[in-house]
Design a protein around this motif. Structure first.
Motif: not given
Lengths: 391, 482
Positions: B262-289
């Motif tokens: 349970n812990l492991f998958f929680y941490l994995l989900a956190l990691l995905v969220i972190l990646v999503v947040i970074v990607v979304v933030r970069r996208l938000d201020d990019s030309k595409i965003g």
């Protein structure tokens, strides 16, 4: 009397009747020809051999023998879809807005109608009554359903849609989805609190379940009895009355003129002295009452209802409305008929033609396939005219 | 021009100074708050109030005037140290937080499609299902059961792939889901918004019906029974033992392998969220965003500005779908079981209501939205159900109307009324606050800048940064969501 025989009035009543006849005949003929053509093409293939093994006849005979009954069933379901689609098309025609909660209006109609009949049944009023009384009570149940569904539709418009008029088009759509979900659970809550369960079954009374023998045909040596349940006839007749009535209302009355003018240009209609809010509420009322009546018809035909009963018929009716050209009353009728027939065709033939690999369970997604195809190739639908996007 | 720049600079320095002054108190406050929350949850693991207090400190960390570095550090401590400890102590909370993180990731993905590009996707869960079934098929015995009737797996059927291929399949899930998104998007993205919504809804249903029925002619999905068991990546035993040595004394019991998973998958989900947040933030201020936002605000104008409409819409669809795909793989592995029921239309609407509640286009908003909906769903509604059933067993009566709780229908079970919850959220948010609880940063920025300019006209020396919330609601109501 003179007014009634007025030429326009007559035309507005007769024209949809003619259209219905043409649509039923046309759609039936084209689809039958398609099926038979496919059967001929597949003659001698493995499919043919499998059918021979399973049913003792070749594919063509199998298709042909089943065809009349499939057509009758298809037309019945088609009329149910058409009756629901009228509500979508009315609201879309005026507001350019998909009333996602129309399927729940339909479910409310079904529940109110069925509850009225169950209450009558429990009080013993439905036991051994003459047929005329049975029809009277059914009519009463339909009437109650229409009132309840119409009232809900108007309330819904007032609470959840009117404040959002003028917002970007996705905003009222999201609100409509919310209303749809809310109503589903509201029905479930009320039903389970008052009756302890939320699956209801319409009581059997009158002669609705009797089979009428229409004709006996002799096709390639087999005798086929064409039968139709009384309730299917009721469904078809009521749906025809609804279509004709709505067509008359929209095209030949003053209210209809007001509705059409609001649909064309809300601001100008307002300047011409039309109370736009009232007309829009009227549109929801009309769509709602038709939906409520369709709900009882649906319950009569399929006997069992639950709070989520509206979802699939609603989606299919929406597909029917889009297929026929949304905003167009006769379009809804045509779309409903075509979709109903396609569905029964796939329900009865898909399994045979694919040698059992894909069965009738795929008929639900057929509607979506059609929806996608229509939207790609002819977004305005079969009968709709090309219209620009309203600002 | 030069003066304006200088003005801005001095103003920024001013606000920074003011923040620093305040932040000393804020630091003490947030540390105390977090400590109280942690201790309370630790001491009474069943208390809902304690859990809410603890979870709400995350929002406080976001809002209080602290330095960014301190915020990130504190959040990291909270998410990586405190949550695992408290979660293992009461595994139910870990489940809640895991669900929050899964749905936050899903909602962030949907947010790209709905919030940025303004395409209403009502079948979002379909992509989640694609990812889930991808790993469910390859990570189970299913490939050897293609010709078997569902539910008749011969004993001793081997697994096709080793469990650690899971990591590879997380990437394959991204690719497959993105590909599915493009495949669906190509024909339908030309459609107008509301038609698109219905078509995506239909697509979601198609995927569900396929999952339900593809047990013949080839048994790919095992039909309504679903696929089980699905492999989980292996956790090395020495590492677990080392962790046990640390964790066991703190949580007060021997930590089982399941809890570690349970812990492991929680941490994995956190990691995905972190990646999503970074990607979304970069996208938000990019030309595409920016192009996405242009499309959302006015399609015709966007085309006129030379934005390749279909290509960018496809990109939004694919990006949103890919996040759902990876979460699907994760979900399949964490549950070791998938069935078509997990991918119903209601789930799609659930994710949509998280996005709408939090705020379209707003990253913190969407996460808060996911947390609120999950907590309402898993804790408040179920807590109410529990409370009602306790009342039913007691002899209590409602005083004035003299209604005995015993007579209350057992059908009144709030935990089963999620649809009503979602419905109310959608209606109320659309009518009263279409921009969400935490409106998107971009909108806030636009509004603040306007007001700063106004303020500068009124007081040329530059006042305090004004609070935009008072006026923003009416403005946002007009611009609306999507």
């Amino acid at each position: 009397m003179r007014r009634l025989l007025n030429a326009t009035v007559l035309i507005e009543i007769l024209r949809p009747l003619g259209q219905i006849a043409v649509f039923v005949a046309g759609a039936g003929l084209i689809l039958s020809a398609l099926m038979l053509g496919m059967a001929v093409l597949l003659r001698g293939s493995t499919v043919d051999a499998t059918t021979m093994k399973n049913y003792g006849v070749d594919l063509f005979t199998y298709t042909l023998v089943n065809l009349p009954q499939v057509l009758i069933d298809g037309v019945t379901i088609g009329f149910v879809y058409a009756a629901i689609a009228l509500g979508y098309t009315m609201v879309y025609g005026v507001l350019e807005f998909i009333n996602f909660a129309h399927s729940e209006i339909f479910a409310i109609g079904a529940f109110v109608g069925v509850e009225v009949l169950i209450a009558l049944d429990n009080s013993g009023r439905l036991d051994g009554i003459p047929y005329t009384m049975a029809y009277f009570w059914l009519f009463l149940a339909v009437l109650a359903a229409m009132v309840a569904a119409g009232a809900t539709a108007v309330a819904m418009e007032r609470i959840a849609y009117r404040p959002l008029r003028g917002a970007p088009r996705l905003v009222p759509l999201i609100s409509a989805i919310g209303v749809s979900f809310f109503l589903q659970d509201a029905i479930r809550l009320i039903e389970s609190l008052t009756t302890g369960q939320f699956h209801r079954i319409i009581p059997t009374f009158g002669n609705f379940d009797q089979q009428i023998s229409l004709a006996s045909l002799y096709i390639v040596g087999t005798k086929i009895d064409l039968v139709m349940q009384v309730k299917s006839v009721i469904v078809i007749v009521s749906a025809i009355v609804m279509v004709v009535g709505l067509n008359y209302l929209v095209n030949a009355t003053k209210l209809g003129k007001a509705i059409r003018s609001v649909a064309q240009d809300r601001v100008t209609a307002n300047l011409m002295g039309i109370n736009v809010n009232r007309i829009i509420a009227m549109t929801f009322l009309i769509g709602g009452t038709l939906g409520g009546a369709a709900g009882v018809l649906f319950a009569l035909k399929f006997t069992r209802i639950d709070p989520f009963v509206g979802f699939f018929p609603g989606l299919k009716a929406f597909t029917a409305a889009v297929l026929g050209g949304i905003g167009n009353i006769t379009g809804a009728l045509l779309g409903g008929l075509v979709l109903g027939m396609l569905e029964t065709f796939s329900g009865s033939y898909l399994s045979v033609f694919t040698m059992g690999a894909f069965g009738a369970e795929y008929k639900d997604i057929l509607a979506f396939a059609i929806l996608i195809l229509v939207l790609i190739f002819r977004p305005s639908g079969l009968l709709g005219e090309q219209v620009g996007q309203k600002a | 021009m030069n003066k304006g720049l200088l003005n801005q600079f001095s103003q920024q320095a001013h606000t920074l100074l003011a923040e620093l002054k305040k932040s000393k108190n804020a630091t003490i406050f947030i540390l105390a708050y977090l400590a109280i929350g942690t201790i309370w949850v630790y001491l009474s693991p069943r208390s809902l109030l304690a859990f809410l207090l603890f979870i709400s400190s995350a929002i406080l960390i976001y809002y209080l005037p602290l330095t960014t570095r301190f915020k990130i550090g504190l959040s990291a401590v909270m998410l990586l140290v405190l949550v695992p400890i408290l979660g293992v102590r009461n595994i139910f909370y870990l489940e809640v937080i895991f669900q929050i993180s899964v749905f936050a990731a899903l909602a962030l993905g949907l947010n790209i499609v709905v919030g940025f590009a303004g395409l209403l996707d009502l079948g979002y869960v379909a992509f989640y299902a694609v990812g889930a079934y991808l790993w469910a098929f390859f990570g189970s015995q299913q490939p050897y059961l293609l010709y078997e009737i569902p539910g008749t797996a011969p004993p001793g059927t081997p697994f096709l792939l080793p469990a650690d291929m899971f990591y590879l399949f997380m990437f394959l899930g991204i690719i497959l889901a993105a590909f599915t998104g493009i495949l669906l998007g190509l024909p339908v993205l030309r459609l107008r918004g509301d038609y698109l919504a219905i078509v995506t809804l239909g697509f979601g249903e198609v995927i569900r019906v396929l999952a339900n029925n593809l047990d013949k002619p080839l048994n790919i999905t095992n039909g309504p029974q679903g696929i089980t068991p699905i492999q989980r990546p292996s956790l090395p035993e020495p590492l677990l033992n080392a962790l046990r040595a640390v964790l066991n004394p703190i949580v007060g019991h021997n930590v089982t392998e399941g809890e570690f998973y349970n812990l492991f998958f929680y941490l994995l989900a956190l990691l995905v969220i972190l990646v999503v947040i970074v990607v979304v933030r970069r996208l938000d201020d990019s030309k595409i965003g920016r192009a996405w936002i242009a499309i959302r605000e006015d399609e015709t104008a966007a085309i006129a500005m030379g934005i390749p409409l279909v290509r960018l819409k496809l990109a939004a669809f694919a990006a949103g779908a890919s996040f759902a795909g990876v979460m699907g793989v994760l979900f399949a592995a964490s549950r070791t079981f998938v069935s078509p029921e997990s991918f119903s239309f209601m789930q799609s609407i659930g994710v949509l209501s998280m996005v709408i509640l939090g705020g379209l286009g707003s990253i913190p908003g969407v996460i808060v939205g996911a947390a609120v909906v999950i907590i309402l769903n898993l804790q408040v509604l179920q807590g109410l159900s529990l409370y009602l059933s306790q009342l039913r067993q007691s002899d209590a009566v409602i005083p004035i109307i003299n209604f005995a709780w015993k007579n209350l229908s057992t059908q009144l079970d709030p935990a089963k009324y999620q649809r009503m919850l979602f419905g109310i959220i959608l209606i109320v948010m659309m009518i009263y606050r279409p921009a969400g609880l935490i409106p998107a940063e971009r909108r806030k920025r636009e509004l603040t800048r306007e007001e700063i300019l106004e303020n500068e006209e009124l007081h040329p020396d530059g006042g305090d940064a004004p609070n935009p919330t008072g006026q923003s609601t009416s403005g946002e109501a007009k611009h609306g969501a999507a």
